[in-house]
Design a protein around this motif. Structure first.
Motif, PDB file in Angstrom:
ATOM      1  N   ASN A 133       0.760  -1.136  -0.143  1.00  0.00           N
ATOM      2  CA  ASN A 133       0.098  -0.003   0.003  1.00  0.00           C
ATOM      3  C   ASN A 133       0.803   1.185   0.025  1.00  0.00           C
ATOM      4  OD1 ASN A 133      -2.413  -1.414   0.048  1.00  0.00           O
ATOM      5  ND2 ASN A 133      -2.635  -1.369   2.252  1.00  0.00           N
ATOM      6  N   LEU A 134       1.784   1.243   0.845  1.00  0.00           N
ATOM      7  CA  LEU A 134       2.665   2.481   1.126  1.00  0.00           C
ATOM      8  C   LEU A 134       3.443   2.646  -0.341  1.00  0.00           C
ATOM      9  CD1 LEU A 134       3.950   4.895   2.466  1.00  0.00           C
ATOM     10  CD2 LEU A 134       5.598   3.435   3.565  1.00  0.00           C
ATOM     11  N   GLY A 135       4.346   1.650  -0.855  1.00  0.00           N
ATOM     12  CA  GLY A 135       4.754   1.574  -2.160  1.00  0.00           C
ATOM     13  C   GLY A 135       3.882   2.296  -3.240  1.00  0.00           C
ATOM     14  N   GLY A 136       2.794   1.759  -3.365  1.00  0.00           N
ATOM     15  CA  GLY A 136       1.795   2.161  -4.525  1.00  0.00           C
ATOM     16  C   GLY A 136       1.499   3.799  -4.290  1.00  0.00           C
ATOM     17  N   LYS A 137       1.308   4.264  -3.175  1.00  0.00           N
ATOM     18  CA  LYS A 137       1.152   5.463  -2.814  1.00  0.00           C
ATOM     19  C   LYS A 137       2.435   6.389  -3.036  1.00  0.00           C
ATOM     20  CE  LYS A 137      -2.594   5.326   0.896  1.00  0.00           C
ATOM     21  NZ  LYS A 137      -2.395   4.977   2.426  1.00  0.00           N
ATOM     22  N   LEU A 138       3.343   5.913  -2.844  1.00  0.00           N
ATOM     23  CA  LEU A 138       4.590   6.612  -2.793  1.00  0.00           C
ATOM     24  C   LEU A 138       5.129   6.704  -4.479  1.00  0.00           C
ATOM     25  CD1 LEU A 138       7.103   5.321  -0.138  1.00  0.00           C
ATOM     26  CD2 LEU A 138       5.788   7.359  -0.235  1.00  0.00           C
ATOM     27  N   LYS A 139       4.777   5.765  -5.296  1.00  0.00           N
ATOM     28  CA  LYS A 139       4.844   5.374  -6.660  1.00  0.00           C
ATOM     29  C   LYS A 139       3.843   6.651  -7.132  1.00  0.00           C
ATOM     30  CE  LYS A 139       3.167   3.204 -10.755  1.00  0.00           C
ATOM     31  NZ  LYS A 139       2.684   2.023 -11.135  1.00  0.00           N
ATOM     32  N   GLU A 140       2.621   6.966  -6.910  1.00  0.00           N
ATOM     33  CA  GLU A 140       2.048   7.736  -7.423  1.00  0.00           C
ATOM     34  C   GLU A 140       2.469   9.096  -7.204  1.00  0.00           C
ATOM     35  OE1 GLU A 140      -2.547   8.002  -6.218  1.00  0.00           O
ATOM     36  OE2 GLU A 140      -2.317   5.617  -6.460  1.00  0.00           O
ATOM     37  N   PRO A 199      11.016   9.034 -11.535  1.00  0.00           N
ATOM     38  CA  PRO A 199      10.862   7.658 -11.617  1.00  0.00           C
ATOM     39  C   PRO A 199      10.844   7.217 -10.402  1.00  0.00           C
ATOM     40  CG  PRO A 199      12.568   8.316 -13.455  1.00  0.00           C
ATOM     41  CD  PRO A 199      12.294   9.499 -12.544  1.00  0.00           C
ATOM     42  N   PHE A 200      10.133   5.665 -10.093  1.00  0.00           N
ATOM     43  CA  PHE A 200      10.079   5.169  -8.794  1.00  0.00           C
ATOM     44  C   PHE A 200      10.732   3.965  -8.944  1.00  0.00           C
ATOM     45  CE2 PHE A 200       7.802   1.853  -6.585  1.00  0.00           C
ATOM     46  CZ  PHE A 200       7.714   2.571  -5.197  1.00  0.00           C
ATOM     47  N   ILE A 201      11.732   3.780  -8.049  1.00  0.00           N
ATOM     48  CA  ILE A 201      12.607   2.427  -8.086  1.00  0.00           C
ATOM     49  C   ILE A 201      12.163   1.639  -6.697  1.00  0.00           C
ATOM     50  CG2 ILE A 201      14.904   1.598  -7.854  1.00  0.00           C
ATOM     51  CD1 ILE A 201      14.670   3.214 -10.404  1.00  0.00           C
ATOM     52  N   VAL A 202      12.303   0.474  -6.814  1.00  0.00           N
ATOM     53  CA  VAL A 202      12.151  -0.445  -5.447  1.00  0.00           C
ATOM     54  C   VAL A 202      13.521  -1.166  -5.118  1.00  0.00           C
ATOM     55  CG1 VAL A 202      11.058  -2.366  -4.704  1.00  0.00           C
ATOM     56  CG2 VAL A 202       9.781  -1.011  -5.884  1.00  0.00           C
ATOM     57  N   ASN A 203      13.765  -1.397  -3.874  1.00  0.00           N
ATOM     58  CA  ASN A 203      15.222  -1.745  -3.374  1.00  0.00           C
ATOM     59  C   ASN A 203      14.890  -3.305  -3.085  1.00  0.00           C
ATOM     60  OD1 ASN A 203      17.870  -1.377  -1.991  1.00  0.00           O
ATOM     61  ND2 ASN A 203      16.563  -2.464  -0.543  1.00  0.00           N
ATOM     62  N   ASP A 204      15.558  -4.045  -3.657  1.00  0.00           N
ATOM     63  CA  ASP A 204      15.668  -5.519  -3.412  1.00  0.00           C
ATOM     64  C   ASP A 204      14.425  -6.517  -3.638  1.00  0.00           C
ATOM     65  OD1 ASP A 204      18.045  -4.987  -2.045  1.00  0.00           O
ATOM     66  OD2 ASP A 204      17.564  -5.517  -0.251  1.00  0.00           O
ATOM     67  N   ASP A 205      13.380  -5.944  -3.764  1.00  0.00           N
ATOM     68  CA  ASP A 205      12.198  -6.607  -3.624  1.00  0.00           C
ATOM     69  C   ASP A 205      11.687  -6.818  -5.185  1.00  0.00           C
ATOM     70  OD1 ASP A 205       9.747  -7.890  -3.218  1.00  0.00           O
ATOM     71  OD2 ASP A 205       9.245  -6.900  -1.318  1.00  0.00           O
ATOM     72  N   ILE A 206      11.987  -7.526  -5.798  1.00  0.00           N
ATOM     73  CA  ILE A 206      11.773  -7.659  -7.244  1.00  0.00           C
ATOM     74  C   ILE A 206      10.228  -7.962  -7.483  1.00  0.00           C
ATOM     75  CG2 ILE A 206      12.442  -8.568  -9.597  1.00  0.00           C
ATOM     76  CD1 ILE A 206      14.724  -7.361  -7.571  1.00  0.00           C
ATOM     77  N   ASP A 207       9.722  -8.914  -6.672  1.00  0.00           N
ATOM     78  CA  ASP A 207       8.146  -9.080  -6.807  1.00  0.00           C
ATOM     79  C   ASP A 207       7.517  -7.841  -6.459  1.00  0.00           C
ATOM     80  OD1 ASP A 207       8.750 -11.734  -7.377  1.00  0.00           O
ATOM     81  OD2 ASP A 207       8.634 -12.293  -5.381  1.00  0.00           O
ATOM     82  N   LEU A 208       7.833  -7.003  -5.412  1.00  0.00           N
ATOM     83  CA  LEU A 208       7.014  -5.977  -5.371  1.00  0.00           C
ATOM     84  C   LEU A 208       7.011  -4.922  -6.249  1.00  0.00           C
ATOM     85  CD1 LEU A 208       5.467  -4.026  -2.881  1.00  0.00           C
ATOM     86  CD2 LEU A 208       7.785  -3.080  -2.397  1.00  0.00           C
ATOM     87  N   ALA A 209       8.404  -4.737  -6.924  1.00  0.00           N
ATOM     88  CA  ALA A 209       8.486  -3.961  -8.132  1.00  0.00           C
ATOM     89  C   ALA A 209       7.654  -4.141  -9.214  1.00  0.00           C
ATOM     90  CB  ALA A 209       9.984  -4.007  -8.486  1.00  0.00           C
ATOM     91  N   VAL A 210       7.667  -5.594  -9.694  1.00  0.00           N
ATOM     92  CA  VAL A 210       6.802  -6.170 -10.666  1.00  0.00           C
ATOM     93  C   VAL A 210       5.203  -5.786 -10.431  1.00  0.00           C
ATOM     94  CG1 VAL A 210       6.029  -8.313 -11.871  1.00  0.00           C
ATOM     95  CG2 VAL A 210       8.550  -7.525 -11.389  1.00  0.00           C
ATOM     96  N   ARG A 211       4.923  -6.136  -9.166  1.00  0.00           N
ATOM     97  CA  ARG A 211       3.487  -5.945  -8.759  1.00  0.00           C
ATOM     98  C   ARG A 211       2.896  -4.340  -8.767  1.00  0.00           C
ATOM     99  NH1 ARG A 211       1.477  -9.215  -3.571  1.00  0.00           N
ATOM    100  NH2 ARG A 211      -0.556  -8.213  -4.110  1.00  0.00           N
ATOM    101  N   LEU A 212       4.170  -3.421  -8.449  1.00  0.00           N
ATOM    102  CA  LEU A 212       3.618  -2.054  -8.476  1.00  0.00           C
ATOM    103  C   LEU A 212       3.944  -1.352  -9.717  1.00  0.00           C
ATOM    104  CD1 LEU A 212       5.223  -0.981  -4.907  1.00  0.00           C
ATOM    105  CD2 LEU A 212       2.913  -1.075  -5.510  1.00  0.00           C
ATOM    106  N   GLY A 213       4.329  -2.079 -10.646  1.00  0.00           N
ATOM    107  CA  GLY A 213       4.526  -1.667 -11.814  1.00  0.00           C
ATOM    108  C   GLY A 213       5.753  -0.330 -11.717  1.00  0.00           C
TER     109      GLY A 213
END
Ligand code: TZP
Ligand code: MG
Length: 221
Positions: free
Chosen positions: A63-70, A78-92
């Motif tokens: 949820n937080l990731g989605g809000k920060l991406k927005e 651009p929005f980058i995710v640390n370490d968590d590849i699955d989260l990165a994919v889910r969040l687009g």
């Protein structure tokens, strides 16, 4: 061209100038508000790094990731995710950043397709391997003393940065670790395209002013 990043190399170089990294545990106040302020101040790239014993997990992290991406996208950051590849994919997400302990860069590249791939390296050999495996940019540090990363390696100053450039490595590079508006210029002078910071923005009285000062120190007016 090994990387599959949709940004051209020179655009990515620009985006690395003021690279803000944080997760909920780094912020003095609400992470969304901190990120908005940082965007107002002129950060050019953002990484969601939700780490530590108090870190959010699963649905809350998502949820937080989605809000920060927005928020990032409202500011064209651009929005980058640390370490968590699955989260990165889910969040687009626009990309991921991995260290040497994470999945190999080659495997990550396959999972993220054309997304931005950043890799932390600590030696010339690791740098060459990361580039070979499809990294779009390298992270080098800790340049200065940091208390943010518990398992950080020895402080290395700008030595490796200087060395990589001397060796003819031209890939975009960002320095990390203890960087502030007062010492950022030295990092750029040594060959980095930008600086990554956690504390300098997330713990500032004004995240906006802190971001603005970093931007000015990296990119003099
Ligand atoms: N990797 C090397 S140092 C560091 C990371 C994630 C922490 C940087 O945080 P700060 O607060 O900007 O020193
Ligand atoms: Mg990692």
């Amino acid at each position: 061209e090994k990387g599959g990043c949709p940004l051209k190399t020179e655009d990515l170089r620009e985006k690395l100038k003021v690279y803000f990294i944080m997760g909920s545990t780094n912020c003095l106040s609400d992470p969304e508000e901190t990120l908005k302020q940082a965007c107002e101040g002129g950060i050019t790239l953002f990484q969601f790094r939700e780490k530590g014993t108090q870190a959010l997990k699963e649905q809350q992290k998502l949820n937080l990731g989605g809000k920060l991406k927005e928020i990032c996208h409202q500011y064209s950051v651009p929005f980058i995710v640390n370490d968590d590849i699955d989260l990165a994919v889910r969040l687009g997400a626009d990309g991921v950043h991995i260290g040497q302990e994470d999945e190999p860069a080659e495997k990550v590249r396959k999972k993220i397709g054309s997304g931005i791939l950043g890799v932390s390296v600590h030696t010339l050999e690791e740098a060459r391997a990361a580039i070979e495996q499809g990294a779009d940019y390298l992270g080098i540090g800790p340049i200065y003393k940091t208390t943010t990363k518990e398992d950080a390696k020895e402080v290395q100053g700008v030595q490796l940065l200087t060395r990589l450039r001397e060796e003819g490595i031209t890939i975009p590079i960002v320095g990390i670790g203890g960087i502030t508006a007062s010492n950022a210029e030295a990092v750029i002078k040594a060959g980095a395209d930008g600086v990554s910071v956690i504390t300098a923005i997330s713990q500032a009285d004004s995240a906006k002013n802190a971001a603005k000062q970093l931007r000015e120190s990296v990119q003099p007016l």
